[in-house]
Write an enzyme that holds these catalytic residues in place. Structure first.
Site, PDB file in Angstrom:
ATOM      1  N   ARG A 240      86.329  67.754  23.248  1.00  0.00           N
ATOM      2  CA  ARG A 240      87.192  67.339  24.350  1.00  0.00           C
ATOM      3  C   ARG A 240      86.542  67.791  25.649  1.00  0.00           C
ATOM      4  NH1 ARG A 240      89.366  64.290  21.402  1.00  0.00           N
ATOM      5  NH2 ARG A 240      91.592  64.088  20.936  1.00  0.00           N
ATOM      6  N   GLU A 269      88.749  61.161  32.098  1.00  0.00           N
ATOM      7  CA  GLU A 269      88.154  59.936  31.574  1.00  0.00           C
ATOM      8  C   GLU A 269      88.971  58.729  32.002  1.00  0.00           C
ATOM      9  OE1 GLU A 269      87.811  60.436  27.349  1.00  0.00           O
ATOM     10  OE2 GLU A 269      86.467  62.166  27.527  1.00  0.00           O
ATOM     11  N   HIS A 288      82.989  58.337  25.204  1.00  0.00           N
ATOM     12  CA  HIS A 288      83.963  58.801  24.210  1.00  0.00           C
ATOM     13  C   HIS A 288      83.982  57.874  22.985  1.00  0.00           C
ATOM     14  CE1 HIS A 288      87.787  61.436  23.840  1.00  0.00           C
ATOM     15  NE2 HIS A 288      87.300  61.157  22.639  1.00  0.00           N
TER      16      HIS A 288
END
Length: 322
Positions: A240, A269, A288
């Site tokens: 993360r 993000e 991601h």
């Protein structure tokens, strides 16, 4: 005959998952693939449902939970669930499930892709050719760092962390790990040695982060930690983004410690094209995509659907978040 439970799905999922949901429930879905559901639509959509299937992009906080008085189950199509207010769910007795295991190997593969790409300057080399700047060979042209036979340190030795360590054995690496506490099985099965975080950072040639995001781990990598790393080391984060203080990482990379980084996750993000990390040649970035293989994403969606149905119908499910 009891009516089928009502379910709200915050994004259109692959067909096998949607088929399961439609078979077992009355389904309403935010029928988009790329666009996250607006908060207002989420609050409206869950008003009369018993089950919610959501993604990591959806903030399921106390306000959302209060807007769903009939809610009995929340299923997230992810391993992590830091976007969900677990205390608010627990106060209502609402069950939360996630999708562990199915993305373990895929995410570990990406961690290694980032590690190797950063160590061997793969993206930088591609850009060099693309710009037409590939000149005559010379002895130190585009030199990188070796990985084979070096020291691999994994921070967060859960399922994904152990999968990263297993791959390190194939590269003849000495294996180190850091967890909240030592796990004797990791030493027995993988030959990995436990280290404090500081010792792991100082000893490792490659540091891969797979730890969960909690109140204790948020911001655990900052200037102090990066200063402990070798000037030849590679830092990889597939866990993360908020585990890392990004401004500190940018400064550390500019100062040459660590030598390079590979990142799949970020503090906020999505990042934009003006992000400081994009000014650095010694960084490899991906958006991601740790679980982004076709088979894994379909299986994640299917498992999330199966979890939701199991809870709503009172069936056993092994994926309840404790």
């Amino acid at each position: 005959m009891n009516p089928k439970p009502r379910m709200f799905i915050t994004r259109r999922l692959p067909d096998p998952a949607m088929a399961i949901l439609h078979e077992h429930g009355t389904v309403t879905v935010w029928d988009q693939i790329e666009t996250p559901i607006p908060r207002e639509a989420l609050l409206r959509g869950i008003a009369d449902v018993e089950g919610l299937l959501c993604l990591i992009t959806d903030r399921i906080d106390a306000e959302v939970i209060a807007a769903a008085p009939r809610l009995r189950a929340v299923s997230i199509m992810a391993v992590g669930y830091d976007n969900i207010d677990r205390a608010a769910l627990a106060a209502r007795g609402i069950t939360l499930t996630n999708t562990p295991d199915v993305l373990t190997e895929t995410t570990a593969d990406l961690a290694w892709a980032l590690l190797l790409a950063a160590a061997r300057r793969v993206v930088e080399g591609h850009t060099l050719i693309e710009r037409g700047a590939w000149g005559p060979w010379h002895p130190m042209q585009m030199v990188g760092q070796d990985i084979y036979g070096r020291v691999l340190g994994v921070v967060g030795a859960g399922r994904i962390g152990q999968a990263v360590l297993r791959r390190g054995r194939g590269f003849g690496m000495r294996l180190l790990y850091h967890n909240r506490r030592p796990n004797p099985a990791i030493a027995t099965e993988l030959g990995a040695e436990y280290r404090s975080l500081n010792d792991l950072l100082a000893e490792s040639d490659a540091v891969v982060v797979t730890a969960p995001l909690t109140a204790e781990t948020r911001g655990m990598f900052g200037a102090t930690q990066f200063a402990l790393m070798k000037p030849t080391s590679i830092f990889v984060n597939v866990a993360r983004g908020p585990l890392v203080r990004e401004a500190d990482l940018v400064a550390a990379l500019r100062a040459g410690r660590p030598w390079a980084a590979g990142l799949d996750v970020f503090e906020h993000e999505p990042i934009g094209p003006d992000h400081p990390l994009l000014t650095l040649p010694n960084v490899v970035l991906t958006p991601h995509i740790g679980s982004a293989s076709v088979a894994t994403r379909v299986r994640m969606a299917t498992l999330a659907a199966e979890n939701l149905v199991a809870v709503l119908y009172g069936r056993p499910t092994p994926n309840v978040v404790a």
